[in-house]
Design an enzyme around this catalytic site. Sequence first.
Site, PDB file in Angstrom:
ATOM      1  N   ARG A   1      -0.419  11.968  -9.150  1.00 24.71           N
ATOM      2  CA  ARG A   1       0.281  10.697  -8.731  1.00 24.71           C
ATOM      3  C   ARG A   1       1.539  10.663  -9.419  1.00 24.71           C
ATOM      4  NH1 ARG A   1      -3.658   7.256  -6.722  1.00 24.71           N
ATOM      5  NH2 ARG A   1      -5.823   7.315  -7.516  1.00 24.71           N
TER       6      ARG A   1
ATOM      7  N   ASP B   1      -2.790   5.121   6.868  1.00 22.74           N
ATOM      8  CA  ASP B   1      -3.400   6.379   7.757  1.00 22.74           C
ATOM      9  C   ASP B   1      -4.276   5.825   8.818  1.00 22.74           C
ATOM     10  OD1 ASP B   1      -4.032   9.006   7.806  1.00 22.74           O
ATOM     11  OD2 ASP B   1      -5.461   9.106   6.451  1.00 22.74           O
TER      12      ASP B   1
ATOM     13  N   PHE C   1      -1.239  16.087   4.290  1.00 24.44           N
ATOM     14  CA  PHE C   1      -1.737  15.444   3.129  1.00 24.44           C
ATOM     15  C   PHE C   1      -0.780  15.390   2.301  1.00 24.44           C
ATOM     16  CE2 PHE C   1      -4.078  14.249  -0.560  1.00 24.44           C
ATOM     17  CZ  PHE C   1      -5.169  13.064   0.072  1.00 24.44           C
ATOM     18  N   VAL C   2      -0.149  14.128   1.602  1.00 22.47           N
ATOM     19  CA  VAL C   2       0.881  14.146   0.677  1.00 22.47           C
ATOM     20  C   VAL C   2       0.459  13.480  -0.641  1.00 22.47           C
ATOM     21  CG1 VAL C   2       2.561  13.915   2.447  1.00 22.47           C
ATOM     22  CG2 VAL C   2       1.536  12.103   1.589  1.00 22.47           C
TER      23      VAL C   2
ATOM     24  N   LYS D   1       1.497   7.215   8.697  1.00 20.11           N
ATOM     25  CA  LYS D   1       0.876   8.391   9.429  1.00 20.11           C
ATOM     26  C   LYS D   1       0.347   7.822  10.522  1.00 20.11           C
ATOM     27  CE  LYS D   1      -0.964  11.254   5.973  1.00 20.11           C
ATOM     28  NZ  LYS D   1      -2.353  11.920   5.600  1.00 20.11           N
TER      29      LYS D   1
ATOM     30  N   GLU E   1       0.819  -1.025   0.008  1.00 15.67           N
ATOM     31  CA  GLU E   1      -0.011   0.028  -0.026  1.00 15.67           C
ATOM     32  C   GLU E   1       0.797   1.252  -0.090  1.00 15.67           C
ATOM     33  OE1 GLU E   1      -2.318   1.552  -0.893  1.00 15.67           O
ATOM     34  OE2 GLU E   1      -3.930   1.593   0.609  1.00 15.67           O
ATOM     35  N   ASP E   2       0.372   2.214  -0.380  1.00 16.79           N
ATOM     36  CA  ASP E   2       1.347   3.430  -0.586  1.00 16.79           C
ATOM     37  C   ASP E   2       1.260   3.963   0.716  1.00 16.79           C
ATOM     38  OD1 ASP E   2      -1.611   4.387  -0.410  1.00 16.79           O
ATOM     39  OD2 ASP E   2      -1.569   5.641  -2.106  1.00 16.79           O
TER      40      ASP E   2
HETATM   41  P1  IMP Z   1      -6.458   4.474   5.689  1.00  9.93           P
HETATM   42  O1  IMP Z   1      -7.823   3.672   5.373  1.00  9.93           O
HETATM   43  O2  IMP Z   1      -7.109   5.815   6.251  1.00  9.93           O
HETATM   44  O3  IMP Z   1      -5.376   3.966   6.237  1.00  9.93           O
HETATM   45  O4  IMP Z   1      -6.208   5.011   4.340  1.00  9.93           O
HETATM   46  C1  IMP Z   1      -5.397   4.671   3.395  1.00  9.93           C
HETATM   47  C2  IMP Z   1      -5.759   5.059   2.199  1.00  9.93           C
HETATM   48  O5  IMP Z   1      -5.972   6.673   2.197  1.00  9.93           O
HETATM   49  C3  IMP Z   1      -4.505   5.365   1.359  1.00  9.93           C
HETATM   50  O6  IMP Z   1      -4.589   4.218   0.376  1.00  9.93           O
HETATM   51  C4  IMP Z   1      -4.343   6.514   0.424  1.00  9.93           C
HETATM   52  O7  IMP Z   1      -5.329   6.229  -0.602  1.00  9.93           O
HETATM   53  C5  IMP Z   1      -5.353   7.283   1.021  1.00  9.93           C
HETATM   54  N1  IMP Z   1      -4.618   8.333   1.952  1.00  9.93           N
HETATM   55  C6  IMP Z   1      -4.230   8.573   3.151  1.00  9.93           C
HETATM   56  N2  IMP Z   1      -3.499   9.632   3.668  1.00  9.93           N
HETATM   57  C7  IMP Z   1      -3.311  10.063   2.450  1.00  9.93           C
HETATM   58  C8  IMP Z   1      -2.454  11.258   1.936  1.00  9.93           C
HETATM   59  O8  IMP Z   1      -1.664  11.899   2.717  1.00  9.93           O
HETATM   60  N3  IMP Z   1      -2.390  11.397   0.580  1.00  9.93           N
HETATM   61  C9  IMP Z   1      -2.950  10.847  -0.494  1.00  9.93           C
HETATM   62  N4  IMP Z   1      -3.910   9.547  -0.142  1.00  9.93           N
HETATM   63  C10 IMP Z   1      -3.875   9.157   1.171  1.00  9.93           C
HETATM   64 MG    MG Z   2      -5.341   5.387  -2.271  1.00 11.90          MG
END
Ligand code: IMP
Ligand code: MG
Length: 176
Positions: free
Chosen positions: A162, A100, A149-150, A128, A96-97
């Site tokens: 992207r 969060d 936010f990145v 994060k 995963e990128d």
């Molecule tokens: P989570 O479910 O909150 O852990 O979110 C994961 C997904 O949220 C990632 O796959 C990203 O697509 C998106 N995401 C979370 N933070 C960022 C950010 O800072 N920039 C861009 N996408 C983010």
């Molecule tokens: Mg994503």
Amino acid sequence: MERLKVLVTREQIAAKVAELGARITQDFAGETIVLVGVLKGAVIFVADLARAINLEVAFDFMSVSSYGNTREQSGDVKLLKDVDHSMEGKNVILVEDILDTGVTLSFLKEQVQRHTPKSIRIAALLDKSSRRRVPIQGDYVGFEIPDEFVVGYGLDFAGRHRNLPDICVLEMEKSS
Ligand code: IMP
Ligand code: MG
């Protein structure tokens, strides 16, 4: 108005990806692995990471929706695309990128777990951890970053940015 500020340079990313690839190569010596990339944000990371791993590597992909065009995790994750092949008995690394809130990866991990893989690990280029809402940790994490936010290196805002080679903080400025 948007402003982009470089947070992690392409050189730092390349060095980190090489390091993560070497660790994975060591940890899975003598085995084969499947990299399961999360579309679309992880595509660039998967492509680079795969080439830093000196083992037999297969690819698969999953896709979820949750954010829409906002910056916030809605908490409502929907599976848009499942893996093409069974993960039964495989060494799976979910790629995963960014980790969060953790909602997305815990959802995906649960999905893959149903296949009864031999092992399952998580690789995330960015973390994060201060934003975590569900208890989940990456096994191969590139960079811990602050709560900003990145975009870039696969990460987007509403589908944009992207293709930036560096990871940048997206600053929104009110035009005066
Ligand atoms: P989570 O479910 O909150 O852990 O979110 C994961 C997904 O949220 C990632 O796959 C990203 O697509 C998106 N995401 C979370 N933070 C960022 C950010 O800072 N920039 C861009 N996408 C983010
Ligand atoms: Mg994503």
